[in-house]
Design an enzyme around this catalytic site. Structure first.
Site, mmCIF file in Angstrom:
data_model
loop_
_atom_site.group_PDB
_atom_site.id
_atom_site.type_symbol
_atom_site.label_atom_id
_atom_site.label_comp_id
_atom_site.label_asym_id
_atom_site.label_seq_id
_atom_site.Cartn_x
_atom_site.Cartn_y
_atom_site.Cartn_z
ATOM 1 N N GLU A 103 -6.910 38.309 45.248
ATOM 2 C CA GLU A 103 -5.677 37.722 44.734
ATOM 3 C C GLU A 103 -5.942 36.757 43.586
ATOM 4 O OE1 GLU A 103 -1.908 38.548 44.514
ATOM 5 O OE2 GLU A 103 -3.301 39.525 45.868
ATOM 6 N N GLU A 149 1.148 30.798 46.465
ATOM 7 C CA GLU A 149 2.360 31.655 46.495
ATOM 8 C C GLU A 149 1.966 33.122 46.652
ATOM 9 O OE1 GLU A 149 4.203 34.183 43.444
ATOM 10 O OE2 GLU A 149 4.467 32.157 42.618
#
Length: 976
Positions: A143, A72
């Site tokens: 990330e 996501e």
């Protein structure tokens, strides 16, 4: 393109919508099997989209916990069509929008909103998430760190800890057992040690689960349905359809060994909580019958005769919730959560005995048609007269509904129970048995008495089996209290008629803004009829200005106890109003205390009169005082467990806002207070009062005046008045400390929770006092700098998950604040990175083309001209102007007018003068809060503060030494 060639339009059931909903809806299915709901709203100022993908953390591969959540995050980076990193987020932010996503157990939802004229390109950029995303290798590690930082902020949150503990105590072969968020260990360290490449697994996961046939899209636009459909067909038909099966996870999370258990757990915060949980049949399969809603309504009721009322009278509980918070199509849990007092903690067995006795009563007394009909009437009124909300949450809600409900109920979901079926309700009641109960009992008192640790959050707990016989003994030995079924609800509205203020097409000039309808020495009434929303609802605010309320730490605490006790006394009566869609609130304000009434106007006056009567006849009941004092003490003690960035913001407010007191002083004052102190204080508090009122919505002028006249009659003008008017010199003003021009101030403080590894920085730049042209420049700078700040400090440097730039307004004194919470770097380092960023922003402004500048100005104008969508939104804006004393009801048009005239050179001059590092008029304050990882840096950071910078040692002393801005309230208070 003709509909039949590109997409199948809905030929099935008509989509049911609220009676007051003017929007148009159309279901289509693209050739790639993507199911889409199109929404056309010609009145909207924002467009939005939400894509719900039917895969979530339950599908995480073994040993890669958090992979769905990590994916996501990764989809936001870039795509083959738009390869520039973070360009999607940049485009959205710079065109007045916002974007986000969430991962749940079986779904991942991506969504954004944006100004209407930028929607087409934004939608195309969004579609690329699902067509050809670039999950670049260099972004992968960054990330993973962002996911780890997100997890770090949750580690000391009791709600996250308890949720994981409940999951931990379930079958290991069921995905419910998993850890969902992910961290650096699950996504990097462990996979690397096992020779697993996380990025390769990420791409595999995407290819395996992301298919058009498992996605549901909502597109909310301003154009007509045909145009929106053309846009969607063009942009989303390239999503590949690999005909994936939506993952299913049959079976129950709990085996017999996980039932009939009593779990004692140690929380972070002070307090005691009891959660009683049962596996039940998911009520989603009977959503029109709403069995869990019915049962939750009865067990969670707070009126006389209810379980909560009995526990409250005994002094054992301060809150109770009952419902179905955790469910999928395959399993569900029905929970009863009770906030316990210290005495309640000592009587846990009696409380459980009373809960099961109450459940027995419900099981035996049968399911009542009239209760279901009442609930149905309440839900129906709420649905058909619902306030319009922002397109973004509206789209998100519907896209998640599309995966669950038939087409005709996409907008309704479970919000309109219409079929009375006693059997499905009785089935839920029968499931709430001692045979399959799970009891979770949280208390700091269990510290040192546990023998187990949950692995992901390190929650200490112990586990023991509990038999049906034991619970039956508790039922028998529990005290004899009168539990009975609830009575009819007098607050359910039946009159939904609209007042005829004016023709809908001809709004009178004087109705555009609030008008001062009435003024006496006791009160002032601002009135605004509803000429926009046409709902049978009202919005009432009454601010009781009591100078004594904020005069000292003792006074603040005594005022707080008064408000808490009022709410406590009103609860059993006002709860009925809240259930029926009429919310009320009492809270401390900057000037005293504030009463809010918001909802259906039909019975609002009845509730208002009840509240005023309670104020007039206020008395201190010693037993309730003890419970409320204990509750308020705990809430103060838990301040130290706030997130570090919240602590930093609190210190910043303390530096700036006059008449604010350190919470430690307020806690100390509270610990010495007794019931007698409140009894003596309240008459003095109310003895000098002025009531500032705002009444808006479906209310006639004479009704509004009559409400205020009623307050005056009860409190001010009866033979023995409780309140007298304020002297002119007593009107309160909100003053803000002015920082020195050209000065940089620092405040360094140790985080108040020694277990918290996170540090935080608030870097605040004070600029000016309310003035339209300056406001516009500041807001434009914020818009231009916002995404650059996020991109540099979070995406590139990975300083922390919580990273933001926002405008700050303290009683009309404007500035900007950078807020960063970090577990990887100390606040001194982070502050230096903010300074470095300011240099980058300077060069960004100088390099900005005229076209870019105009585009940013247009985006800000569109944002400012966004119409209020409902009565509450409009009222909050006008009430803010009244509270601040600015009374600039035309603020939006005036600020837009200054923006239309603004030149790029003026914005650069503004930045150079007030914001840049060595700006001549710069006034800045860096508040540094140190977590345990960076505490050793605090002394050396303080040593680096050299003249002309100033270290603040004593916040209140510093504030008293500074000049104060003039109050905006002072000049308008007595003119009108």
């Amino acid at each position: 393109m003709a509909i039949e060639n590109a997409a199948a339009a809905d030929k099935g059931d008509e989509i049911l919508k609220a009676r007051t909903d003017k929007r148009e809806y159309r279901r289509i299915v693209l050739k790639n099997s993507l199911e889409v709901l199109l929404i056309s709203d010609p009145e909207t100022d924002k467009c939005a989209a939400s894509m719900n993908v039917s895969v979530g953390s339950f599908s995480d591969p073994q040993g890669l916990e958090g992979l769905a959540h990590f994916l996501e995050h990764m989809l936001f980076y870039a795509s083959e069509k738009y390869p520039e990193e973070d360009s999607y987020s940049k485009y959205i932010t710079e065109h007045g929008g916002s974007t986000n996503a969430y991962t749940s157990t079986e779904h991942t939802n991506y969504h954004f909103d944006i100004n209407t004229d930028s929607f087409d390109e934004a939608l195309d950029r969004f579609a690329q998430f699902f067509i050809k995303p670039l999950m670049s290798a260099d972004a992968t590690m960054r990330e993973i760190k962002a996911v780890d930082s997100e997890n770090q902020k949750n580690l000391l949150s009791d709600s996250w800890r308890m949720h994981q503990l409940k999951k931990h105590l379930s079958r290991e072969d069921h995905p419910y057992h998993k850890f969902n968020t992910g961290n650096i260990n699950t996504l990097h360290v462990r996979p690397e040690a096992n020779g697993v490449d996380t990025r390769i697994e990420l791409i595999k996961f995407y290819d395996k689960h992301y298919s058009a046939n498992t996605m549901h899209l909502v597109v909310y636009g301003k154009e007509n349905l045909d145009k929106i459909q053309g846009l969607v067909e063009e942009m989303f038909q390239e999503i590949r359809n690999t005909n994936k099966e939506i993952p299913r996870f049959p079976g129950q999370p709990c085996a017999q060994e996980h039932l009939q258990v009593l779990v004692k757990a140690v929380p972070i915060k002070q307090g005691h909580n009891l959660t009683v949980s049962w596996p039940v049949t998911p009520s989603i399969h009977h959503y029109e019958e709403a069995p869990c809603t019915y049962v939750g309504h009865l067990i969670g009721h707070e009126g006389k005769g209810s379980l909560f009322h009995a526990l409250k009278i005994l002094g054992w509980a301060t809150g109770l919730y009952a419902g179905e918070p955790d469910w999928t199509m395959e399993y569900s849990f029905f929970n009863v959560s009770i906030n316990l007092t210290d005495a309640g903690h000592e009587h846990m067995q009696d409380i459980l005995g009373l809960l099961f006795r109450h459940i027995n009563l419900l099981q035996q007394s049968g399911v009542s048609q009239w209760i279901f009909d009442e609930l149905s009437a309440i839900f129906e009124a709420e649905f058909h007269y619902q306030a319009k909300i922002d397109p973004l949450p509206y789209a998100v809600n519907i896209s998640s509904n599309m995966t669950i409900y038939p087409t005709k109920h996409w907008l309704i979901g479970s919000s309109l129970p219409s079929k009375f079926n006693p059997a499905s309700v009785q089935k839920v009641l029968d499931d709430l048995s001692p045979d399959n109960v799970r009891i979770f009992w949280e208390s700091n008192k269990f510290e040192g008495q546990t023998d187990k640790v949950e692995p992901w959050y390190n929650t200490a707990y112990s586990l023991e089996k509990i038999t049906k016989l034991t619970i039956q003994e508790w039922v028998q030995s529990a005290p004899d209290v009168n539990l009975f079924l609830l009575t009819t609800n007098v607050f359910i509205p039946t009159d939904f008629s609209l007042k005829h203020f004016t023709d809908k097409n001809q709004v009178l000039e004087q109705d555009i803004f609030p008008v001062l309808l009435r003024k006496t020495s006791f009160s002032r009434l601002w009135y605004k009829p509803d000429t926009k929303f046409f709902k049978p609802k009202a919005y009432v605010k009454m601010d009781f200005n009591c100078p004594l309320a904020v005069s000292s730490p003792d006074a603040v605490v005594l005022s707080n106890l008064f408000v808490w006790l009022l709410v406590d006394y009103l609860n059993e009566y006002a709860y009925y109003a809240q259930v029926a869609g009429l919310d009320y609130g009492l809270s401390l304000s900057n000037n005293g205390f504030e009463l809010s009434l918001v909802g259906f106007n039909h019975k609002l006056r009845i509730l208002l009169e009840a509240v005023i009567q309670k104020i007039a006849n206020f008395e201190v009941k010693p037993d309730r005082f003890s419970v409320v004092k204990e509750t308020v003490i705990k809430s103060y003690q838990n301040y130290k467990f706030r997130q570090p960035y919240n602590q930093a913001m609190s210190y910043c407010s303390m530096v700036l806002q006059d008449h604010t007191w350190p919470w430690t002083e307020e806690l100390d004052a509270l610990s010495h207070l007794e019931a007698e102190d409140v009894r003596n204080f309240v008459p003095m508090l109310l003895s000098r009062t002025f009531v500032e009122c705002y009444i808006a919505g479906n209310v006639e002028k004479d009704e509004a005046e009559s409400m205020v006249k009623h307050i005056e009659d009860v409190l001010f003008t009866n033979p023995k008045p409780i309140c007298r008017p304020l002297y002119p010199s007593q009107f309160l003003t909100s003053r803000v400390a002015e920082l020195g021009t050209g000065m940089k101030y620092f405040y360094h403080q140790e985080g108040s929770n020694p277990s918290d590894e996170n540090s935080a920085l608030v870097h605040y730049i004070q600029v000016h006092q309310d003035e339209f042209s300056m406001n516009s420049k500041l807001q434009l700078f914020e818009l231009i700098a916002k995404q650059a700040t996020f991109h540099q400090l979070r995406t590139i440097e990975q300083l922390g998950y919580i990273t933001s730039l926002s405008q700050r307004n303290d009683s009309g004194v404007y500035g900007v604040q950078f807020i960063i919470q970090s577990s990887v770097k100390g606040p001194g380092h982070v502050d230096s990175r903010v300074e470095s960023l300011l240099k980058d922003l300077e060069s960004k402004l100088y390099k900005m083309s005229d076209e870019e500048f105009k585009s940013n100005v247009t985006a800000l104008i569109d944002m400012k001209l966004e119409k209020h969508k409902n009565l509450s939104e409009e009222s909050l804006f006008y009430w803010g102007e009244i509270q601040e004393g600015t009374l600039k009801f035309n603020r939006i048009d005036a600020e837009v007018a200054t923006l239309r005239e603004l030149k790029k050179e003026e914005l650069i001059d503004f930045f150079v003068e007030y914001i840049k590092i060595d700006a001549p008029k710069k006034k800045s304050l860096s508040v540094c809060v140190y977590g345990n990882q960076h505490l050793k840096e605090m002394a050396s950071d303080k040593d680096k503060v050299v003249s002309p910078s100033i270290e603040i040692e004593d916040i209140v002393g510093f504030r008293k030494s500074q000049p104060l801005y003039a109050s905006l309230r002072g000049c308008n208070q007595l003119k009108l």
